[in-house]
Design a protein around this motif. Structure first.
Motif, PDB file in Angstrom:
ATOM      1  N   GLN A   9       7.771   8.410   5.132  1.00 13.86           N
ATOM      2  CA  GLN A   9       8.518   9.134   4.107  1.00 13.86           C
ATOM      3  C   GLN A   9       9.919   8.571   3.942  1.00 13.86           C
ATOM      4  O   GLN A   9      10.435   8.516   2.836  1.00 13.86           O
ATOM      5  CB  GLN A   9       8.581  10.625   4.419  1.00 13.86           C
ATOM      6  CG  GLN A   9       8.980  11.467   3.228  1.00 13.86           C
ATOM      7  CD  GLN A   9       8.066  11.275   2.025  1.00 13.86           C
ATOM      8  OE1 GLN A   9       6.851  11.351   2.137  1.00 13.86           O
ATOM      9  NE2 GLN A   9       8.641  10.999   0.875  1.00 13.86           N
ATOM     10  N   ASP A  13      11.647   7.456   0.507  1.00 17.17           N
ATOM     11  CA  ASP A  13      12.849   8.151   0.033  1.00 17.17           C
ATOM     12  C   ASP A  13      13.946   7.183  -0.392  1.00 17.17           C
ATOM     13  O   ASP A  13      14.822   7.540  -1.170  1.00 17.17           O
ATOM     14  CB  ASP A  13      13.386   9.085   1.124  1.00 17.17           C
ATOM     15  CG  ASP A  13      12.491  10.296   1.331  1.00 17.17           C
ATOM     16  OD1 ASP A  13      11.647  10.568   0.451  1.00 17.17           O
ATOM     17  OD2 ASP A  13      12.635  10.944   2.377  1.00 17.17           O
ATOM     18  N   GLN A  88      -0.883   7.458   0.111  1.00 17.99           N
ATOM     19  CA  GLN A  88      -1.177   8.819  -0.338  1.00 17.99           C
ATOM     20  C   GLN A  88      -0.212   9.829   0.273  1.00 17.99           C
ATOM     21  O   GLN A  88       0.134  10.818  -0.373  1.00 17.99           O
ATOM     22  CB  GLN A  88      -2.631   9.173  -0.043  1.00 17.99           C
ATOM     23  CG  GLN A  88      -3.588   8.418  -0.949  1.00 17.99           C
ATOM     24  CD  GLN A  88      -5.038   8.765  -0.721  1.00 17.99           C
ATOM     25  OE1 GLN A  88      -5.374   9.686   0.014  1.00 17.99           O
ATOM     26  NE2 GLN A  88      -5.928   8.019  -1.351  1.00 17.99           N
ATOM     27  N   VAL A  89       0.267   9.586   1.494  1.00 17.34           N
ATOM     28  CA  VAL A  89       1.288  10.455   2.087  1.00 17.34           C
ATOM     29  C   VAL A  89       2.562  10.375   1.258  1.00 17.34           C
ATOM     30  O   VAL A  89       3.150  11.385   0.878  1.00 17.34           O
ATOM     31  CB  VAL A  89       1.561  10.069   3.567  1.00 17.34           C
ATOM     32  CG1 VAL A  89       2.827  10.745   4.071  1.00 17.34           C
ATOM     33  CG2 VAL A  89       0.376  10.434   4.441  1.00 17.34           C
ATOM     34  N   ASN A  91       2.928   9.426  -1.816  1.00 17.01           N
ATOM     35  CA  ASN A  91       2.707   9.958  -3.169  1.00 17.01           C
ATOM     36  C   ASN A  91       2.532  11.476  -3.194  1.00 17.01           C
ATOM     37  O   ASN A  91       2.416  12.065  -4.264  1.00 17.01           O
ATOM     38  CB  ASN A  91       1.476   9.307  -3.803  1.00 17.01           C
ATOM     39  CG  ASN A  91       1.660   7.838  -4.071  1.00 17.01           C
ATOM     40  OD1 ASN A  91       2.772   7.312  -4.008  1.00 17.01           O
ATOM     41  ND2 ASN A  91       0.562   7.147  -4.352  1.00 17.01           N
ATOM     42  N   GLY A  92       2.458  12.101  -2.023  1.00 19.35           N
ATOM     43  CA  GLY A  92       2.284  13.544  -1.963  1.00 19.35           C
ATOM     44  C   GLY A  92       0.847  14.008  -2.078  1.00 19.35           C
ATOM     45  O   GLY A  92       0.583  15.203  -2.200  1.00 19.35           O
ATOM     46  N   GLU A  93      -0.096  13.096  -2.023  1.00 19.72           N
ATOM     47  CA  GLU A  93      -1.515  13.444  -2.126  1.00 19.72           C
ATOM     48  C   GLU A  93      -2.079  13.939  -0.793  1.00 19.72           C
ATOM     49  O   GLU A  93      -3.080  14.656  -0.768  1.00 19.72           O
ATOM     50  CB  GLU A  93      -2.320  12.234  -2.602  1.00 19.72           C
ATOM     51  CG  GLU A  93      -1.900  11.740  -3.980  1.00 19.72           C
ATOM     52  CD  GLU A  93      -2.496  10.381  -4.290  1.00 19.72           C
ATOM     53  OE1 GLU A  93      -3.694  10.168  -4.003  1.00 19.72           O
ATOM     54  OE2 GLU A  93      -1.764   9.527  -4.814  1.00 19.72           O
ATOM     55  N   ASP A  95      -0.760  15.842   2.774  1.00 21.79           N
ATOM     56  CA  ASP A  95       0.400  16.652   3.163  1.00 21.79           C
ATOM     57  C   ASP A  95       0.796  16.551   4.637  1.00 21.79           C
ATOM     58  O   ASP A  95       1.423  17.440   5.174  1.00 21.79           O
ATOM     59  CB  ASP A  95       0.170  18.112   2.778  1.00 21.79           C
ATOM     60  CG  ASP A  95      -1.042  18.715   3.470  1.00 21.79           C
ATOM     61  OD1 ASP A  95      -1.713  18.016   4.248  1.00 21.79           O
ATOM     62  OD2 ASP A  95      -1.320  19.900   3.218  1.00 21.79           O
ATOM     63  N   SER A  97       1.913  13.425   7.835  1.00 16.63           N
ATOM     64  CA  SER A  97       2.035  12.026   8.255  1.00 16.63           C
ATOM     65  C   SER A  97       1.671  11.899   9.732  1.00 16.63           C
ATOM     66  O   SER A  97       2.080  10.959  10.396  1.00 16.63           O
ATOM     67  CB  SER A  97       3.451  11.506   7.996  1.00 16.63           C
ATOM     68  OG  SER A  97       4.390  12.244   8.732  1.00 16.63           O
TER      69      SER A  97
END
Length: 135
Positions: A9, A13, A88-89, A91-93, A95, A97
């Motif tokens: 993340q 960010d 996918q983590v 991209n928020g797909e 939830d 990590s």
């Protein structure tokens, strides 16, 4: 083995990011009385979603050449490709990590392996991230 990957993340960010390849590398320790052929042939990764469901990471469905996870006797390590999971983590797909690493056939094989942790930067477990930043 439980693995938390907060770095994923933090990379996302800082910029718009597309992962080219993300690998987890787990070097093996060699107990005196264990032969190499006693190690599990392959490791794979799962995660637990917010509903408590246990799910295989999407990379496993890309086939063995993509997901890897096989023991490399020459390098003395396992490498797991977690690229799709990582993207996918970010991209928020997905939830979480956090991953769990398990041996394939762990319910039918008594084989075990001892993996190195992250306490040594040169010989310990690591994550190798190759990514592209874009605007």
């Amino acid at each position: 083995v439980a693995v938390d990957l907060p770095l994923l993340q933090s990379i996302a960010d800082t910029s718009d990011t597309a992962f080219n390849k993300v690998e987890l590398v787990f070097p093996v320790t060699f107990p005196e009385n264990q032969a190499i052929n006693d190690f599990p042939e392959r490791l794979f990764a799962i995660y637990v979603d917010s509903d408590g469901d246990v799910i295989s990471i999407p990379d496993i469905f890309e086939g063995e050449l993509h997901s890897d996870g096989f023991y490399d006797e020459d390098a003395g390590e396992y490498r797991l490709n977690i690229t799709r999971f990582s993207q996918q983590v970010v991209n928020g797909e997905i939830d979480t990590s956090s991953l769990r690493i398990l041996p394939v056939n762990n319910t039918i094989s008594p084989n075990l392996v001892q993996l190195r942790g992250v306490d040594n930067l040169t010989t310990g477990a690591k994550m190798i991230v190759t990514y592209t930043q874009y605007e």
